[in-house]
Design a protein around this motif. Structure first.
Motif, PDB file in Angstrom:
ATOM      1  N   PRO A   1      41.281  34.722  41.649  1.00  0.00           N
ATOM      2  CA  PRO A   1      41.049  33.340  41.213  1.00  0.00           C
ATOM      3  C   PRO A   1      42.119  32.369  41.711  1.00  0.00           C
ATOM      4  O   PRO A   1      41.807  31.228  42.073  1.00  0.00           O
TER       5      PRO A   1
ATOM      6  N   GLN B   1      41.745  29.053  44.542  1.00  0.00           N
ATOM      7  CA  GLN B   1      42.089  27.649  44.302  1.00  0.00           C
ATOM      8  C   GLN B   1      42.361  26.908  45.600  1.00  0.00           C
ATOM      9  O   GLN B   1      42.082  25.716  45.709  1.00  0.00           O
TER      10      GLN B   1
ATOM     11  N   GLN C   1      38.573  27.287  48.606  1.00  0.00           N
ATOM     12  CA  GLN C   1      37.350  27.099  47.841  1.00  0.00           C
ATOM     13  C   GLN C   1      36.083  27.199  48.680  1.00  0.00           C
ATOM     14  O   GLN C   1      34.997  27.418  48.140  1.00  0.00           O
TER      15      GLN C   1
ATOM     16  N   CYS D   1      34.781  32.918  47.346  1.00  0.00           N
ATOM     17  CA  CYS D   1      35.254  31.995  46.321  1.00  0.00           C
ATOM     18  C   CYS D   1      34.114  31.128  45.792  1.00  0.00           C
ATOM     19  O   CYS D   1      34.064  30.818  44.596  1.00  0.00           O
TER      20      CYS D   1
ATOM     21  N   GLN E   1      32.234  33.414  43.297  1.00  0.00           N
ATOM     22  CA  GLN E   1      32.973  34.156  42.276  1.00  0.00           C
ATOM     23  C   GLN E   1      32.521  33.726  40.885  1.00  0.00           C
ATOM     24  O   GLN E   1      32.307  32.547  40.610  1.00  0.00           O
ATOM     25  N   THR E   2      32.362  34.714  40.011  1.00  0.00           N
ATOM     26  CA  THR E   2      31.973  34.449  38.625  1.00  0.00           C
ATOM     27  C   THR E   2      32.911  35.187  37.685  1.00  0.00           C
ATOM     28  O   THR E   2      33.642  36.106  38.096  1.00  0.00           O
ATOM     29  N   GLY E   3      32.870  34.829  36.426  1.00  0.00           N
ATOM     30  CA  GLY E   3      33.702  35.489  35.433  1.00  0.00           C
ATOM     31  C   GLY E   3      33.304  36.920  35.166  1.00  0.00           C
ATOM     32  O   GLY E   3      34.081  37.692  34.591  1.00  0.00           O
TER      33      GLY E   3
ATOM     34  N   VAL F   1      38.869  32.262  36.586  1.00  0.00           N
ATOM     35  CA  VAL F   1      37.858  31.866  37.570  1.00  0.00           C
ATOM     36  C   VAL F   1      37.523  30.393  37.387  1.00  0.00           C
ATOM     37  O   VAL F   1      37.450  29.879  36.259  1.00  0.00           O
ATOM     38  N   GLY F   2      37.328  29.718  38.506  1.00  0.00           N
ATOM     39  CA  GLY F   2      36.965  28.298  38.478  1.00  0.00           C
ATOM     40  C   GLY F   2      38.023  27.470  39.161  1.00  0.00           C
ATOM     41  O   GLY F   2      39.179  27.852  39.277  1.00  0.00           O
ATOM     42  N   PHE F   3      37.612  26.316  39.640  1.00  0.00           N
ATOM     43  CA  PHE F   3      38.508  25.439  40.391  1.00  0.00           C
ATOM     44  C   PHE F   3      39.027  24.328  39.503  1.00  0.00           C
ATOM     45  O   PHE F   3      38.258  23.665  38.796  1.00  0.00           O
ATOM     46  N   ASN F   4      40.343  24.123  39.557  1.00  0.00           N
ATOM     47  CA  ASN F   4      40.969  23.059  38.766  1.00  0.00           C
ATOM     48  C   ASN F   4      40.783  21.709  39.461  1.00  0.00           C
ATOM     49  O   ASN F   4      40.761  21.638  40.683  1.00  0.00           O
TER      50      ASN F   4
END
Length: 340
Positions: free
Chosen positions: A140, A144, A147, A152, A155-157, A337-340
């Motif tokens: 993860p 960042q 992306q 990326c 990608q999932t949790g 996971v996830g983009f800030n």
């Protein structure tokens, strides 16, 4: 080398290796190139040499095997002598293999589309003093700053690499030990936009399935890149390189280190905490062999120093405790996971 054209001609007559005698424990492909005129023994233990036969300098011989993994003698076939099958000291010459124009072995699981052939020394198996760096990513955090890569974007949790370490690579040391037998043409294909043009590598179904899980970067051909840059200096076989890399990753992902990260997603960890988790699983002092790497306030990767002969099921504790300590002092957040 100037003698290789002669070697190719001299090796053209060589046939496939036969069944090895009980004394020969490891079968080999390729041929033996004698660099010195050395005795060719019927029994190297008894030093028997019927006919006082010697290998000829700069001549290629059919290679059948070697006496053990860390060999003292090669087993070769010498036409025109009796008996034809002989043992010769490994210091007398080189184990040579035919490789395709990409620098990858024609028999090492790589697809060859070039049709060209070259000769190079075979990669010898890791020794007891060999040093490696296992690079294990926290995916993860990597995503960042990447992306747009396929691994990326999707990608999932629920995916394995959301809360387990991902394989970046297993790198023979010292730094700079790259591209063994690899042509300039292949090196020029290793930028991300060109990696799909690198020769594909053939793996067993089991290894491929596990690699796709543990190395999500294989979606953007990281597996091809790591093989051609680092794996070619580790082994002649992509299967061996990745099977043993995955075994190490399984040990890491079954450890207190992974548990620490999974339990602290979204929280900050220090190098001291990470090293303590290594000590808990792999023995006191193991954590001092690990560099925790951070970027932008996130823990991005672990650089794990290893030393020794890596074989199936080799305990990582042995490899860690034999390795050199390394400095490390970063602290960072365990990215979800996830983009800030």
């Amino acid at each position: 080398m100037h003698f290789l054209s002669k070697v190719i001609v001299g090796a053209a007559f060589l046939s496939a290796a036969s069944v090895l005698p009980a004394a020969s424990q490891v079968k080999l492909e390729g041929f033996f190139l004698a660099e010195e005129a050395c005795p060719a023994f019927q029994s190297f233990r008894k030093q028997t040499n019927p006919g006082s036969v010697y290998v000829e300098r700069m001549r290629a011989y059919e290679l059948l095997g070697k006496n053990k993994l860390q060999a003292s003698h090669y087993f070769i076939r010498m036409n025109g002598v009796n008996p034809t099958e002989r043992w010769v000291d490994v210091s007398c010459g080189l184990h040579m293999v035919e490789v395709d124009g990409s620098g990858q072995g024609a028999d090492n699981g790589s697809d060859d589309s070039s049709g060209s052939k070259v000769i190079r020394p075979a990669v010898q198996g890791p020794s007891a003093d060999a040093e490696f760096l296992l690079a294990a990513s926290w995916q993860p955090a990597f995503c960042q700053t990447h992306q747009n890569l396929p691994e990326c974007i999707n990608q999932t949790g629920e995916r394995y690499d959301a809360d387990h370490f991902a394989l970046h690579g297993l790198w023979p040391q010292p730094r700079g030990n790259f591209w063994c037998g690899v042509t300039e043409a292949q090196k020029n294909l290793t930028d991300r936009e060109n990696r799909h043009r690198l020769n594909s590598i053939r793996l067993s179904d089991q290894t491929r399935a596990e690699l796709n899980k543990v190395m999500p970067g294989a979606q953007s051909y990281l597996d091809r890149y790591e093989w051609v840059k680092h794996g070619t200096c580790y082994s002649d076989s992509p299967e061996e390189y990745y099977a043993e890399s995955l075994d190490l990753m399984e040990q890491l992902n079954s450890s207190a280190v992974r548990d620490l990260f999974a339990a602290n997603i979204g929280e900050v960890l220090t190098t001291a905490q990470v090293r303590a988790a290594f000590d808990e699983t792999f023995g006191a002092g193991a954590g001092n062999r690990v560099q925790v790497r951070c970027k932008g306030g996130l823990i991005t990767e672990l650089f794990i120093n290893l030393k020794g002969r890596i074989e199936p099921d080799t305990p990582m504790s042995e490899l860690l405790l034999a390795a050199k300590p390394v400095q490390s002092d970063c602290q960072g957040r365990v990215d979800p996971v996830g983009f800030n």
